[in-house]
Design an enzyme around this catalytic site. Structure first.
Site, PDB file in Angstrom:
ATOM      1  N   GLU A   1       0.840  -1.204   0.000  1.00 56.17           N
ATOM      2  CA  GLU A   1       0.000   0.000   0.000  1.00 56.17           C
ATOM      3  C   GLU A   1       0.872   1.250   0.000  1.00 56.17           C
ATOM      4  O   GLU A   1       1.949   1.254   0.576  1.00 56.17           O
ATOM      5  CB  GLU A   1      -0.966  -0.020   1.188  1.00 56.17           C
ATOM      6  N   PHE A   2       0.371   2.290  -0.673  1.00 58.75           N
ATOM      7  CA  PHE A   2       1.093   3.570  -0.706  1.00 58.75           C
ATOM      8  C   PHE A   2       0.184   4.696  -0.213  1.00 58.75           C
ATOM      9  O   PHE A   2       0.261   5.825  -0.683  1.00 58.75           O
ATOM     10  CB  PHE A   2       1.602   3.861  -2.127  1.00 58.75           C
TER      11      PHE A   2
ATOM     12  N   LYS B   1       8.442  -1.041  -2.016  1.00 52.55           N
ATOM     13  CA  LYS B   1       7.766  -0.348  -0.918  1.00 52.55           C
ATOM     14  C   LYS B   1       8.791   0.242   0.059  1.00 52.55           C
ATOM     15  O   LYS B   1       8.739   1.421   0.416  1.00 52.55           O
ATOM     16  CB  LYS B   1       6.827  -1.331  -0.207  1.00 52.55           C
TER      17      LYS B   1
ATOM     18  N   LYS C   1       1.453  14.413  11.833  1.00 52.01           N
ATOM     19  CA  LYS C   1       1.192  15.315  10.707  1.00 52.01           C
ATOM     20  C   LYS C   1      -0.273  15.724  10.780  1.00 52.01           C
ATOM     21  O   LYS C   1      -1.043  15.121  11.545  1.00 52.01           O
ATOM     22  CB  LYS C   1       1.519  14.643   9.382  1.00 52.01           C
TER      23      LYS C   1
ATOM     24  N   LEU D   1      10.194  18.153   0.363  1.00 54.83           N
ATOM     25  CA  LEU D   1      11.350  19.030   0.587  1.00 54.83           C
ATOM     26  C   LEU D   1      10.995  20.097   1.612  1.00 54.83           C
ATOM     27  O   LEU D   1      11.563  21.176   1.601  1.00 54.83           O
ATOM     28  CB  LEU D   1      11.771  19.687  -0.732  1.00 54.83           C
TER      29      LEU D   1
ATOM     30  N   CYS E   1       5.082   4.822   9.701  1.00 55.02           N
ATOM     31  CA  CYS E   1       5.720   4.191   8.531  1.00 55.02           C
ATOM     32  C   CYS E   1       7.202   4.521   8.374  1.00 55.02           C
ATOM     33  O   CYS E   1       8.044   3.620   8.426  1.00 55.02           O
ATOM     34  CB  CYS E   1       4.970   4.590   7.276  1.00 55.02           C
TER      35      CYS E   1
HETATM   36  C1  UGA Z   1       4.030   7.490   4.233  1.00 53.56           C
HETATM   37  C2  UGA Z   1       4.124   7.559   2.705  1.00 53.56           C
HETATM   38  O1  UGA Z   1       4.012   8.925   2.282  1.00 53.56           O
HETATM   39  C3  UGA Z   1       3.016   6.729   2.052  1.00 53.56           C
HETATM   40  O2  UGA Z   1       3.196   6.718   0.632  1.00 53.56           O
HETATM   41  C4  UGA Z   1       3.097   5.289   2.572  1.00 53.56           C
HETATM   42  O3  UGA Z   1       2.082   4.467   2.035  1.00 53.56           O
HETATM   43  C5  UGA Z   1       2.966   5.314   4.090  1.00 53.56           C
HETATM   44  O4  UGA Z   1       4.034   6.116   4.643  1.00 53.56           O
HETATM   45  C6  UGA Z   1       3.067   3.889   4.587  1.00 53.56           C
HETATM   46  O5  UGA Z   1       4.122   3.261   4.414  1.00 53.56           O
HETATM   47  O6  UGA Z   1       2.048   3.333   5.038  1.00 53.56           O
HETATM   48  P1  UGA Z   1       2.559   8.752   6.102  1.00 53.56           P
HETATM   49  O7  UGA Z   1       3.525   8.170   7.084  1.00 53.56           O
HETATM   50  O8  UGA Z   1       1.108   8.605   6.364  1.00 53.56           O
HETATM   51  O9  UGA Z   1       2.804   8.109   4.630  1.00 53.56           O
HETATM   52  O10 UGA Z   1       2.818  10.303   5.995  1.00 53.56           O
HETATM   53  P2  UGA Z   1       3.710  11.306   5.096  1.00 53.56           P
HETATM   54  O11 UGA Z   1       2.827  12.317   4.525  1.00 53.56           O
HETATM   55  O12 UGA Z   1       4.591  10.572   4.165  1.00 53.56           O
HETATM   56  O13 UGA Z   1       4.576  12.035   6.228  1.00 53.56           O
HETATM   57  C7  UGA Z   1       5.511  11.329   7.032  1.00 53.56           C
HETATM   58  C8  UGA Z   1       6.269  12.298   7.914  1.00 53.56           C
HETATM   59  O14 UGA Z   1       7.172  13.084   7.128  1.00 53.56           O
HETATM   60  C9  UGA Z   1       5.400  13.293   8.676  1.00 53.56           C
HETATM   61  O15 UGA Z   1       5.876  13.405  10.003  1.00 53.56           O
HETATM   62  C10 UGA Z   1       5.593  14.603   7.937  1.00 53.56           C
HETATM   63  O16 UGA Z   1       5.432  15.732   8.761  1.00 53.56           O
HETATM   64  C11 UGA Z   1       7.042  14.457   7.485  1.00 53.56           C
HETATM   65  N1  UGA Z   1       7.367  15.276   6.286  1.00 53.56           N
HETATM   66  C12 UGA Z   1       6.766  15.025   5.107  1.00 53.56           C
HETATM   67  C13 UGA Z   1       8.313  16.273   6.393  1.00 53.56           C
HETATM   68  O17 UGA Z   1       8.888  16.524   7.478  1.00 53.56           O
HETATM   69  N2  UGA Z   1       8.636  17.008   5.274  1.00 53.56           N
HETATM   70  C14 UGA Z   1       8.054  16.773   4.082  1.00 53.56           C
HETATM   71  O18 UGA Z   1       8.398  17.467   3.091  1.00 53.56           O
HETATM   72  C15 UGA Z   1       7.092  15.761   3.980  1.00 53.56           C
END
Ligand code: UGA
Length: 475
Positions: free
Chosen positions: A181-182, A234, A350, A280, A290
């Site tokens: 899953e993504f 993945k 988040k 970024l 995750c």
């Molecule tokens: C992530 C992946 O984006 C999904 O594609 C994947 O399916 C999922 O893990 C999983 O393996 O189940 P998620 O953990 O829900 O999803 O959230 P993200 O939006 O990826 O954010 C992860 C963390 O990175 C958050 O703490 C967010 O604040 C941080 N982040 C994200 C940053 O610090 N900077 C960014 O530019 C983007």
């Protein structure tokens, strides 16, 4: 503002990113398969989103979990977590969804079985596969001819082990497909219907084609491949995204030393399509269920097979330090933190989720408490989840209560609500008007214009004149 964890039945507005918000029967006319009876093992976040969205595509779905409490909640129409739009999809498809504790019921009609059990980290960083083993142990006799579809994130090689275990049980007729899953939390319903790609990893053609047909209504490239490559894609995808974040966070830290602005730098970097604009955003580090788990698991997997994945070691370390740098920055402003009051604005890892797993807020709160600070916290949806985890932190339902009398406020999660902060009121309520924006979310000029000292991550620091005057009065 407090949002419910999720009551099925119109508690939230419609319009949730699903392909259409009309009757689901209409959706199944979008070119998908004839209606299948599917089963989903595991009623966690991945399992429920998968079940609800396949029901929206017209399939009947039986969801099985081992937790009596969870199945009871779902049967009573309550979702166990906050995910935007999910309650609507569940409500619309209530007739097609059933919830059960009985594994036999899950297998009685369904031939395509999604495995969505948790794979948390063990203390060594390996993935805990006991949930997956349990699925194989519980496989009923009627399972002959079914295909297990692995949605959970599992280490490379897990599919081969499951195949061997099935063969050893004489269950050669049970197919196995890897279909990672993504979905991202907070946008999972939208992501389900609008994926960037769909991976189908298989050992042979059994089941793979039927799984592909299930996604027929969804416009996305489908990649058929071997199971190990699907499992690796993945992990590699999550590890790469985490690497981008740690990279930009290090650039931010150098920007702080050199006077450059990471927001400007990242925006301009992202215009290069080889780099791309996503992931970024510099800040106080990534969290969630995750990235931390998957990056550690890939590092561990490499180590177990004799390869030292140096880059991932650095990605993890940068992420850990990034959370702690906030405390150093606060000390620079406030001196020793003992007796000072710090407000944490946002707790979830988040926005648009109440998930606190590996959230930066947990590390920050415990570091601040250890330094003797009084910690207050506000979050629009995660306060309930926080109650057990944040012992010693004063939890506030109103953001203004959290900042009242505080010596500093730290933006930990970029909740949209924070854009509406009445800045002048915040300035007057705070003992010392200092905002440390851990997500580079607010407009520096607006905040400083209201007379608040504003600091961000990797952006030039300029003191607000009013704040300087107030600080002189306080000291
Ligand atoms: C992530 C992946 O984006 C999904 O594609 C994947 O399916 C999922 O893990 C999983 O393996 O189940 P998620 O953990 O829900 O999803 O959230 P993200 O939006 O990826 O954010 C992860 C963390 O990175 C958050 O703490 C967010 O604040 C941080 N982040 C994200 C940053 O610090 N900077 C960014 O530019 C983007």
């Amino acid at each position: 503002m407090t949002k419910p964890a999720g009551t099925i039945g119109g508690a939230w507005p419609a319009g949730n990113g699903s392909p259409r918000s009309g009757a689901a029967g209409v959706l199944s006319d979008r070119g998908g398969t004839d209606r299948e009876h599917l089963a989903v093992l595991g009623a966690g976040w991945v399992g429920l989103v998968t079940a609800a969205c396949f029901a929206e595509l017209g399939h009947r779905v039986t969801v099985r979990d081992v937790s009596e409490e969870r199945i009871g909640e779902l049967t009573a129409g309550r979702l166990p977590f906050y995910e935007p739009g999910l309650a609507d999809v569940v409500e619309r498809n209530r007739a097609r969804l059933s919830f059960t504790l009985d594994v036999g019921e899950a297998f009685s009609e369904a031939r395509l079985i999604f495995v969505c059990v948790g794979t948390p980290s063990t203390p060594t960083g390996d993935a805990d596969l006991s949930g997956v083993r349990r699925v194989i142990d519980e496989l009923p006799r009627v399972a002959e001819g079914v295909t297990l579809i692995m949605k959970s994130t599992v280490p490379v090689g897990t599919g081969a082990k499951v195949r061997a275990a099935l063969d050893a049980r004489g269950a050669r007729n049970v197919g196995y497909v890897s279909n990672p899953e993504f979905l991202a939390e907070g946008s999972a319903v939208h992501d389900f219907f609008n994926p960037q790609r769909i991976l189908i990893g298989s050992f042979d053609s059994r089941g793979a084609e039927r799984v592909g047909e299930l996604y027929g209504a969804i416009p996305a490239p489908i990649r058929h491949m071997d199971v190990a490559s699907a499992e690796m894609t993945k992990y590699a995808s999550n590890a790469f995204l985490a690497t981008k974040i740690s990279f930009v966070n290090e650039i931010a830290n150098v920007c702080e030393q050199t006077g450059a602005d990471v927001v400007t730098v990242a925006e301009a970097m992202g215009l290069d399509c080889r780099i791309g604009p996503h992931f970024l955003q510099a800040g106080i580090g990534y969290g969630g269920s995750c990235f931390p788990k998957d990056v550690a698991a890939l590092k561990q997997l490499a180590g177990n097979s004799g390869y030292h994945f140096q880059l991932l070691t650095a990605v993890i370390e940068v992420n850990d330090l990034q959370k702690r740098r906030v405390v150093t920055r606060l000390r620079e402003h406030l001196g020793p933190l003992a007796g000072k009051t710090v407000a944490l604005l946002g707790l979830a890892f988040k926005p648009n989720t109440d998930d606190l797993r590996e959230a930066s807020s947990l590390v920050l709160a415990s570091r601040l408490l250890a330094e003797g600070a009084d910690v207050r916290a506000w979050d629009p949806v995660a306060i309930e989840s926080a109650r057990e985890l944040l012992d010693g932190v004063e939890l506030c339902d109103d953001v203004l209560d959290a900042v009242a009398g505080a010596d500093a406020a730290v933006i930990v999660t970029e909740w949209e609500e924070l854009r509406q902060l009445p800045l002048e009121t915040v300035r007057d309520l705070m003992r010392r008007p200092l905002v440390l924006d851990g997500r580079n979310f607010l407009d520096p000029n607006e905040v400083r214009g209201a007379g608040i000292d504003y600091e961000a991550i990797g952006r030039p620091a300029v003191r607000a004149p009013v704040a300087r005057a107030l600080e002189l009065q306080v000291s």
